[in-house]
Design a protein around this motif. Structure first.
Motif, PDB file in Angstrom:
ATOM      1  N   MET A 183     -49.054  73.000 -22.576  1.00  0.00           N
ATOM      2  CA  MET A 183     -49.856  73.734 -21.594  1.00  0.00           C
ATOM      3  C   MET A 183     -50.880  74.592 -22.323  1.00  0.00           C
ATOM      4  O   MET A 183     -50.529  75.338 -23.231  1.00  0.00           O
ATOM      5  N   THR A 184     -52.111  74.462 -21.938  1.00  0.00           N
ATOM      6  CA  THR A 184     -53.171  75.240 -22.566  1.00  0.00           C
ATOM      7  C   THR A 184     -53.944  75.985 -21.489  1.00  0.00           C
ATOM      8  O   THR A 184     -54.350  75.363 -20.499  1.00  0.00           O
ATOM      9  N   ARG A 186     -56.837  69.964 -15.579  1.00  0.00           N
ATOM     10  CA  ARG A 186     -56.450  68.557 -15.687  1.00  0.00           C
ATOM     11  C   ARG A 186     -55.027  68.429 -16.259  1.00  0.00           C
ATOM     12  O   ARG A 186     -54.512  69.349 -16.908  1.00  0.00           O
ATOM     13  N   VAL A 187     -54.419  67.300 -16.001  1.00  0.00           N
ATOM     14  CA  VAL A 187     -53.087  67.010 -16.536  1.00  0.00           C
ATOM     15  C   VAL A 187     -53.189  65.712 -17.334  1.00  0.00           C
ATOM     16  O   VAL A 187     -53.736  64.727 -16.845  1.00  0.00           O
TER      17      VAL A 187
END
Lengths: 152, 145
Positions: B1-2, B11-12
């Motif tokens: 996760m960022t 986005r994923v």
């Protein structure tokens, strides 16, 4: 329908039938023997209850764990009505209080059973109509709240 | 996760060895959160907005998404959609159907102690007796199991 739901529905039907059998007894008695006074034992006051109980027994033919089609349900209801008529005729022929030698009395009992049956089905249906109206009103409220939440 | 800047689009990304059922489930979940589900129609894939779906039904081990005038097939299972779409007002109304309550016009009595839901498309679907208590709770805003 689960067994629990089936039993709950039968209990409701039992009380509807008890009241309607009591009314039917009064009406049939007034028509068949007008002006005649009744000399009964206290235990006889319970007769609408045991008659309703006996009439509930044949309703077991409408129980099914599987979903029944409308046609299957109608056939089962017809069998149920015939069985209930049979139970009531059996009571009429075995009871001392009912003059089963008079065809008019038997005809009145048969007619009363049919009428009570139709009214009981009607009352249960009306209960469901009122329940569905309440659910529809709650649904519209839920939809309004959801729309309001989306716009907020 | 960022954590990213406000202006950047979220986005994923999924890195996997194979497109397994679990991965598909994650993709479907992410899409449903975005308000879309993937459906196939005439061998073409479409992103179907959840708000356009009237109900989801399982027929002969295949699951279909029903919109007003189109039926899309999906790879997901009914039970996967059940929890995924709860907050989008989807509720199980029979063993094989999830109904979008936002698309229901009215609830009417049906034969054999059941109810039917009249949809905004005019179609009617059966609500089986077993799911009526959950429906009543949902109508009061409680979508829990």
């Amino acid at each position: 329908m689960s067994l629990k739901e089936f039993i709950e529905k039968r209990v409701k039907l039992f009380f509807i039938l008890s009241v309607m059998i009591l009314i039917a007894q009064a009406i049939i008695g007034t028509i068949a023997a007008p002006g005649k006074s009744l000399h009964i034992r206290y235990i006889d006051l319970l007769s609408p209850l045991y008659m309703a109980g006996l009439c509930i027994l044949p309703t077991v033919v409408t129980y099914s764990r599987k979903k029944l089609t409308a046609k299957q349900m109608l056939v089962r209801h017809a069998i149920q009505l015939v069985l209930i008529e049979g139970v009531m005729m059996l009571i009429a022929f075995t009871s001392d209080a009912i003059d089963s030698s008079r065809p008019a009395v038997l005809l009145l009992i048969g007619g009363a059973v049919l009428l009570i049956y139709v009214l009981a089905v009607l009352f249960l249906w009306l209960g469901q109509v009122s329940e569905s109206k309440k659910m529809t009103a709650q649904l519209h409220q839920l939809q309004q709240n959801a729309e309001r939440n989306e716009t907020d | 996760m960022t954590k990213i800047e406000r202006g950047e689009p979220e986005r994923v990304e999924i890195f996997c060895h194979a497109l397994s059922d679990e991965v598909r489930e994650i993709v479907a979940f992410v899409k449903s959160r975005r308000g879309q589900l993937t459906g196939t129609l005439d061998d073409r894939q479409y992103e179907v907005p959840v708000t356009d779906i009237f109900y989801i039904e399982s027929v002969d081990n295949k699951v279909f998404l029903y919109t007003k005038d189109k039926v899309y097939e999906t790879k997901q299972k009914i039970y996967e959609f059940e929890s995924m779409l709860q907050e989008k007002y989807f509720l199980r109304v029979s063993k094989s159907m999830l109904l979008n309550l936002m698309k229901v016009e009215a609830i009417k009595p049906a034969l054999n102690g059941r109810f039917s839901a009249v949809l905004r498309s005019g179609e009617q679907v059966i609500i089986t007796r077993k799911y009526v208590p959950a429906l009543k709770r949902a109508l009061k805003g409680d979508f829990g199991a």
